[in-house]
Design a protein around this motif. Structure first.
Motif, short mmCIF file in Angstrom:
data_model
loop_
_atom_site.label_atom_id
_atom_site.label_comp_id
_atom_site.label_asym_id
_atom_site.label_seq_id
_atom_site.Cartn_x
_atom_site.Cartn_y
_atom_site.Cartn_z
N THR A 63 0.83 -1.20 0.00
CA THR A 63 0.00 0.00 0.00
C THR A 63 0.86 1.25 0.00
OG1 THR A 63 -0.24 -0.15 2.40
CG2 THR A 63 -1.99 -1.10 1.06
N ALA A 64 2.05 1.17 0.61
CA ALA A 64 2.95 2.33 0.60
C ALA A 64 3.50 2.57 -0.79
CB ALA A 64 4.09 2.11 1.60
N GLN A 65 3.70 1.48 -1.57
CA GLN A 65 4.27 1.59 -2.91
C GLN A 65 3.21 1.75 -3.99
OE1 GLN A 65 6.62 -1.93 -3.40
NE2 GLN A 65 7.88 -1.48 -1.62
N ALA A 66 1.94 1.64 -3.61
CA ALA A 66 0.87 1.67 -4.59
C ALA A 66 0.85 2.99 -5.34
CB ALA A 66 -0.48 1.47 -3.88
N PRO A 67 0.56 2.92 -6.65
CA PRO A 67 0.43 4.16 -7.40
C PRO A 67 -0.65 5.02 -6.77
CG PRO A 67 0.33 2.24 -8.84
CD PRO A 67 0.33 1.74 -7.43
N ARG A 68 -0.41 6.29 -6.73
CA ARG A 68 -1.33 7.17 -6.00
C ARG A 68 -2.00 8.20 -6.90
NH1 ARG A 68 0.77 6.91 -0.07
NH2 ARG A 68 1.51 4.83 -0.28
N ASN A 69 -1.96 7.97 -8.19
CA ASN A 69 -2.62 8.89 -9.12
C ASN A 69 -2.17 10.33 -8.90
OD1 ASN A 69 -4.04 6.74 -10.20
ND2 ASN A 69 -5.75 7.02 -8.80
N GLY A 70 -0.87 10.49 -8.63
CA GLY A 70 -0.32 11.83 -8.50
C GLY A 70 -0.50 12.46 -7.14
N THR A 71 -0.95 11.70 -6.15
CA THR A 71 -1.13 12.25 -4.82
C THR A 71 -0.71 11.24 -3.77
OG1 THR A 71 -2.69 13.23 -3.28
CG2 THR A 71 -3.55 11.52 -4.70
N ASP A 72 -0.35 11.72 -2.62
CA ASP A 72 -0.01 10.84 -1.51
C ASP A 72 -1.21 10.60 -0.59
OD1 ASP A 72 2.60 10.39 -2.26
OD2 ASP A 72 3.38 12.10 -1.13
N ALA A 73 -2.34 11.16 -0.93
CA ALA A 73 -3.51 11.02 -0.08
C ALA A 73 -3.98 9.56 -0.08
CB ALA A 73 -4.63 11.92 -0.58
N PRO A 74 -4.18 8.96 1.12
CA PRO A 74 -4.62 7.57 1.18
C PRO A 74 -5.92 7.31 0.44
CG PRO A 74 -3.96 8.34 3.35
CD PRO A 74 -3.94 9.53 2.44
N PRO A 131 -5.61 3.16 -5.42
CA PRO A 131 -6.57 2.32 -6.15
C PRO A 131 -7.22 1.30 -5.22
CG PRO A 131 -4.48 2.46 -7.32
CD PRO A 131 -4.26 3.07 -5.98
N ILE A 132 -8.54 1.32 -5.15
CA ILE A 132 -9.26 0.44 -4.22
C ILE A 132 -9.02 -1.03 -4.58
CG2 ILE A 132 -11.45 0.46 -5.50
CD1 ILE A 132 -12.80 0.58 -2.67
N ALA A 133 -8.92 -1.33 -5.87
CA ALA A 133 -8.71 -2.73 -6.27
C ALA A 133 -7.38 -3.24 -5.75
CB ALA A 133 -8.78 -2.86 -7.79
N LEU A 134 -6.35 -2.42 -5.82
CA LEU A 134 -5.04 -2.84 -5.35
C LEU A 134 -5.04 -3.05 -3.83
CD1 LEU A 134 -2.07 -3.40 -6.07
CD2 LEU A 134 -1.62 -0.98 -5.63
N VAL A 135 -5.63 -2.13 -3.11
CA VAL A 135 -5.67 -2.26 -1.65
C VAL A 135 -6.52 -3.47 -1.27
CG1 VAL A 135 -6.39 -1.15 0.50
CG2 VAL A 135 -5.26 0.20 -1.27
N ALA A 136 -7.67 -3.66 -1.92
CA ALA A 136 -8.54 -4.81 -1.62
C ALA A 136 -7.82 -6.12 -1.95
CB ALA A 136 -9.85 -4.70 -2.40
N TRP A 137 -7.09 -6.13 -3.06
CA TRP A 137 -6.35 -7.34 -3.47
C TRP A 137 -5.30 -7.70 -2.42
CZ3 TRP A 137 -6.99 -11.07 -6.92
CH2 TRP A 137 -5.92 -11.91 -7.18
N ALA A 147 -17.99 -0.34 8.09
CA ALA A 147 -18.01 0.67 7.03
C ALA A 147 -17.15 0.23 5.84
CB ALA A 147 -17.53 2.02 7.56
N ALA A 148 -15.98 -0.33 6.12
CA ALA A 148 -15.09 -0.78 5.03
C ALA A 148 -15.76 -1.88 4.22
CB ALA A 148 -13.75 -1.25 5.60
N VAL A 149 -16.36 -2.84 4.90
CA VAL A 149 -17.04 -3.93 4.21
C VAL A 149 -18.21 -3.38 3.40
CG1 VAL A 149 -18.40 -6.05 4.53
CG2 VAL A 149 -16.28 -5.70 5.82
N SER A 150 -18.95 -2.46 3.99
CA SER A 150 -20.09 -1.86 3.31
C SER A 150 -19.66 -1.12 2.04
CB SER A 150 -20.82 -0.91 4.26
OG SER A 150 -21.87 -0.26 3.60
N VAL A 151 -18.58 -0.37 2.14
CA VAL A 151 -18.07 0.36 0.97
C VAL A 151 -17.66 -0.61 -0.13
CG1 VAL A 151 -16.17 1.80 0.13
CG2 VAL A 151 -17.42 2.46 2.18
N LEU A 152 -16.93 -1.66 0.22
CA LEU A 152 -16.51 -2.64 -0.79
C LEU A 152 -17.71 -3.32 -1.43
CD1 LEU A 152 -13.40 -4.17 0.97
CD2 LEU A 152 -13.41 -2.70 -1.07
#
Length: 176
Positions: A11-22, A26-32, A144-149
């Protein structure tokens, strides 16, 4: 050379679409990566009691069936993570050979005393997996996390024209 990384690394190395904001990861990468971490931990925990994840699922599903399960009913159980129904049938067969399951005269598998003891041990271990998984995450945050996914899944299914039939199988729009 194989490089392994932890969930924290990924998650630290995940592409951030130009931002460091958590919230921009990408939700798919974090979920994976979360899925991989949970599976790795639960499989390692079950291995300590000489049990595989499909064997855990087989024991759990058969224990919940009032009259046991036949081979065909085991094949019909929804098996997650792309393992296929055969994985649970093979697991149930291994548990028969282990003495944890016994087929009755109709071929329905039931837990033996050893199987009940193994199931109890597995449930204790999986309760610890859940505690490890949740850690310091509040139940409200977890919910909340499960609900969002789940909403992400539903949103994309609606966009893709996918829907589920009564058995939970995906049905494409326009399919008979």
């Amino acid at each position: 050379m194989t490089h392994t990384c932890t969930l924290k690394d990924a998650t630290a190395q995940a592409p951030r679409n130009g931002t460091d904001a958590p919230d921009r990861r990408p939700i798919a990468l974090v979920a994976w990566h979360a899925t991989e971490a949970v599976l790795r931990h639960s499989q390692a925990t079950l291995a300590r009691i000489d049990l595989t994840q499909p064997q855990w699922w087989a024991l759990n599903n058969i224990s919940r069936a009032e009259h046991g399960l036949s081979r065909e009913e085991i094949l019909a159980v929804d098996v997650p993570y792309g393992m296929g129904a055969e994985a649970m049938v093979h697991a149930a067969d291994a548990l028969v050979h282990r003495g944890w399951l016994v087929p009755d005269a109709h071929g329905r598998r039931h837990l033996t005393e050893e199987g009940l003891a193994g199931l109890a041990a597995a449930r204790e271990h999986m309760a610890q997996v859940r505690a490890d998984l949740v850690g310091d995450v509040a139940e409200e945050e977890y919910a909340a996390a499960v609900s969002v996914l789940q909403r992400v899944i539903e949103n994309l299914a609606a966009k893709d024209g996918a829907r589920r039939d009564d058995a939970g199988e995906e049905v494409r729009a326009g399919a008979a």
